[in-house]
Design a protein around this motif. Sequence first.
Motif, mmCIF file in Angstrom:
data_model
loop_
_atom_site.group_PDB
_atom_site.id
_atom_site.type_symbol
_atom_site.label_atom_id
_atom_site.label_comp_id
_atom_site.label_asym_id
_atom_site.label_seq_id
_atom_site.Cartn_x
_atom_site.Cartn_y
_atom_site.Cartn_z
ATOM 1 N N SER A 4 -47.439 -64.573 -32.430
ATOM 2 C CA SER A 4 -48.351 -65.071 -33.445
ATOM 3 C C SER A 4 -49.764 -65.040 -32.887
ATOM 4 C CB SER A 4 -47.958 -66.511 -33.798
ATOM 5 O OG SER A 4 -48.929 -67.083 -34.617
ATOM 6 N N GLU A 5 -50.686 -64.581 -33.685
ATOM 7 C CA GLU A 5 -52.103 -64.607 -33.294
ATOM 8 C C GLU A 5 -52.884 -65.161 -34.466
ATOM 9 O OE1 GLU A 5 -52.517 -60.621 -30.692
ATOM 10 O OE2 GLU A 5 -54.392 -61.461 -31.465
ATOM 11 N N VAL A 6 -53.488 -66.306 -34.278
ATOM 12 C CA VAL A 6 -54.271 -66.896 -35.361
ATOM 13 C C VAL A 6 -55.619 -67.326 -34.798
ATOM 14 C CG1 VAL A 6 -53.104 -67.967 -37.332
ATOM 15 C CG2 VAL A 6 -52.583 -68.794 -35.052
ATOM 16 N N ARG A 14 -52.951 -67.298 -29.075
ATOM 17 C CA ARG A 14 -52.000 -66.212 -28.831
ATOM 18 C C ARG A 14 -50.721 -66.848 -28.315
ATOM 19 N NH1 ARG A 14 -55.410 -61.388 -25.764
ATOM 20 N NH2 ARG A 14 -57.276 -61.504 -27.065
ATOM 21 N N LYS A 253 -43.933 -70.168 -26.461
ATOM 22 C CA LYS A 253 -43.411 -70.834 -27.663
ATOM 23 C C LYS A 253 -43.142 -72.321 -27.443
ATOM 24 C CE LYS A 253 -41.117 -67.784 -30.903
ATOM 25 N NZ LYS A 253 -39.789 -67.265 -31.271
ATOM 26 N N LEU A 262 -47.132 -73.710 -38.038
ATOM 27 C CA LEU A 262 -47.162 -72.423 -37.354
ATOM 28 C C LEU A 262 -46.078 -71.511 -37.900
ATOM 29 C CD1 LEU A 262 -48.936 -71.419 -35.074
ATOM 30 C CD2 LEU A 262 -46.927 -71.638 -33.645
ATOM 31 N N GLN A 263 -46.459 -70.305 -38.272
ATOM 32 C CA GLN A 263 -45.500 -69.324 -38.767
ATOM 33 C C GLN A 263 -45.397 -68.238 -37.712
ATOM 34 O OE1 GLN A 263 -45.198 -68.641 -42.758
ATOM 35 N NE2 GLN A 263 -45.082 -70.858 -42.572
ATOM 36 N N PHE A 264 -44.224 -68.049 -37.153
ATOM 37 C CA PHE A 264 -44.062 -66.964 -36.185
ATOM 38 C C PHE A 264 -43.755 -65.676 -36.930
ATOM 39 C CE2 PHE A 264 -42.980 -70.553 -33.304
ATOM 40 C CZ PHE A 264 -44.031 -70.354 -32.428
ATOM 41 N N SER A 265 -44.617 -64.679 -36.747
ATOM 42 C CA SER A 265 -44.322 -63.376 -37.368
ATOM 43 C C SER A 265 -44.040 -62.404 -36.244
ATOM 44 C CB SER A 265 -45.545 -62.917 -38.156
ATOM 45 O OG SER A 265 -46.638 -62.819 -37.285
ATOM 46 N N GLU A 266 -43.202 -61.413 -36.524
ATOM 47 C CA GLU A 266 -42.860 -60.450 -35.463
ATOM 48 C C GLU A 266 -43.944 -59.399 -35.360
ATOM 49 O OE1 GLU A 266 -40.418 -60.833 -33.258
ATOM 50 O OE2 GLU A 266 -40.050 -62.699 -34.288
#
Length: 266
Positions: A4-6, A14, A253, A262-266
């Motif tokens: 995830s990068e926001v 990161r 994590k 937090l949304q974990f996207s691949e």
Amino acid sequence: MAVSEVSNDRGELRIFENLDELRTDLADYIAELSEAAVKERGVFAIALSGGSLIDLMGKLCEPPYNKTVDWGKWYIFWADERVVAKNHSDSNYKLAKDSLLSKVPVVPSHVHSINDSVSAEEAADDYMFVIRQLVKTRMVSVSDISDCPKFDLILLGMGPDGHIASLFPNHAALDETDEWVTFIIDSPKPPPERITFTLPVINSASNVAIVVIGESKAEAVHLAIDNTGPDCPLLPARLVQPTKGKLVWFLDKPAASKLDGLQFSE
Ligand SMILES: O=C(O)[C@H](O)[C@@H](O)[C@H](O)[C@H](O)COP(=O)(O)O
């Protein structure tokens, strides 16, 4: 590759699936900043901390970084140091030297560790003097909005109590705005005597990275990053807010597990 990068007003986050990915991305990040600074200024002024950070920087000693990074252009400092002999197992200098600096071709005279033969107060004054000389010759840039040094990169870890460098919660050192480097003799994390960059110096850097791993830090990560209410404790890590520079958090994590939404996207 981060899971995830926001980016938000607390900087860029990161978050990594595992430590190997974090290590690789951290090495890439440092190598890229080094290259950019050398291109722009001819040198790279970097400040290290102690703790798990140094092990996490380990990929820099491996190919390709050990050959591609322009090590001869690095000027190396410590954002904080324990006031012990340089060969003591508590020394942040010794930790970095043994695990990193002795394995890459840095120039010994560019490695600026503290004077370990004087008191904490004198060591802080002495370190400030050393930095002042290097600011004069522009090996370290100067901030255009304060008279503080502007390091190309300051690397920090964070404790479970939210401390960064040797700036601990509710400690008077957090309020130091006149000095670039200050000292403490009552650190809650041993050893007690330390010197540390002050918040104005940290917040004048071009880039600051806070590298945090492990579930024991999850609550502090939440309090340092999320929009928590006014009743929540104000952690030192939350006060890291580079005025013009860029802040990046490197988290695994478990350390990120208590972040809001937090949304974990691949
Ligand atoms: O000298 C020190 O003690 C460090 O500079 C300190 O600020 C460290 O970075 C944090 O305590 C995190 O350490 P860990 O990553 O080992 O928990």
